[in-house]
Motif scaffolding. Structure first.
Motif, PDB file in Angstrom:
ATOM      1  N   ASP A 131       0.827  -1.206   0.000  1.00  0.00           N
ATOM      2  CA  ASP A 131       0.000   0.000   0.000  1.00  0.00           C
ATOM      3  C   ASP A 131       0.861   1.255   0.000  1.00  0.00           C
ATOM      4  O   ASP A 131       1.813   1.369   0.748  1.00  0.00           O
ATOM      5  CB  ASP A 131      -0.904   0.020   1.239  1.00  0.00           C
ATOM      6  CG  ASP A 131      -2.019  -0.996   1.136  1.00  0.00           C
ATOM      7  OD1 ASP A 131      -2.288  -1.450   0.001  1.00  0.00           O
ATOM      8  OD2 ASP A 131      -2.620  -1.309   2.168  1.00  0.00           O
ATOM      9  N   GLY A 132       0.514   2.182  -0.874  1.00  0.00           N
ATOM     10  CA  GLY A 132       1.243   3.440  -0.946  1.00  0.00           C
ATOM     11  C   GLY A 132       2.512   3.390  -1.759  1.00  0.00           C
ATOM     12  O   GLY A 132       3.176   4.396  -1.938  1.00  0.00           O
ATOM     13  N   GLU A 188      -1.220   7.794  -0.649  1.00  0.00           N
ATOM     14  CA  GLU A 188      -2.562   7.265  -0.368  1.00  0.00           C
ATOM     15  C   GLU A 188      -3.474   7.285  -1.594  1.00  0.00           C
ATOM     16  O   GLU A 188      -4.522   6.638  -1.613  1.00  0.00           O
ATOM     17  CB  GLU A 188      -3.220   8.010   0.805  1.00  0.00           C
ATOM     18  CG  GLU A 188      -3.531   9.466   0.542  1.00  0.00           C
ATOM     19  CD  GLU A 188      -2.393  10.426   0.877  1.00  0.00           C
ATOM     20  OE1 GLU A 188      -2.673  11.634   0.915  1.00  0.00           O
ATOM     21  OE2 GLU A 188      -1.249   9.995   1.085  1.00  0.00           O
TER      22      GLU A 188
END
Length: 176
Positions: free
Chosen positions: A129-130, A151
């Motif tokens: 994630d990210g 994000e």
């Protein structure tokens, strides 16, 4: 037969139809810069004039060491601004057309360009994630999304997947 308008909205990309009816989606991801290189040059010129005017005043009244320090300061600030200006125009350009996906990464004076056939492209996070979004296929891979907040990178990946899926189906306009 004509094509109807698209119902797909992109946050990062822009969908269009070329003069020959060629469907395309383009993403232009740029560094967030508060000053353009030309504005930076103007600011630096004013800074030099002001600093040298103050240094000249003190030099005239006997403080001879002020001028060399003013020059050292201006050179150091100039080098820092040159480094900034060199990378102020860095960007990522992704273009999906009917028959190809083109990715160009510009960093300073270096430009890296990779082309894929859309039907063979995989879109996945590079690590988690990210992380950057990795495009791979046909033995090539490239990471994009440097200029998108971490994000929001999953949303960029979803946009790329959606556009690729619609490209495989003949574009989101649908062959009618």
């Amino acid at each position: 037969m004509g094509r109807s308008p698209s119902v797909h909205a992109y946050r990062f990309g822009h969908e269009s139809s070329g003069p020959a009816g060629e469907w395309a989606v383009e993403w232009k991801l740029k560094r967030n810069c508060s000053l353009a290189p030309r504005q930076l040059l103007g600011f630096y010129s004013v800074l030099c004039a002001l600093s040298l005017a103050v240094a000249s005043f003190f030099w005239w009244y006997g403080a001879r060491m002020v001028m060399p320090f003013a020059w050292v300061e201006l050179v150091a600030v100039g080098v820092a601004m040159l480094v900034y200006a060199r990378h102020a125009a860095d960007n990522e350009f992704i273009a999906l057309r009917d028959d190809r996906l083109t990715v160009e990464l510009a960093s300073g004076s270096r430009v890296e360009r990779v082309e894929f056939q859309p039907q063979w492209v995989r879109v996945e996070p590079q690590a988690g994630d990210g992380s950057l979004v990795e495009l791979s296929g046909q033995g090539r891979r490239i990471a994009v999304g440097r200029y998108v907040r971490p994000e929001l990178r999953p949303q960029l990946a979803d946009e790329l997947r959606t556009a690729l899926r619609h490209s495989r189906l003949g574009g989101p306009f649908g062959a009618q």
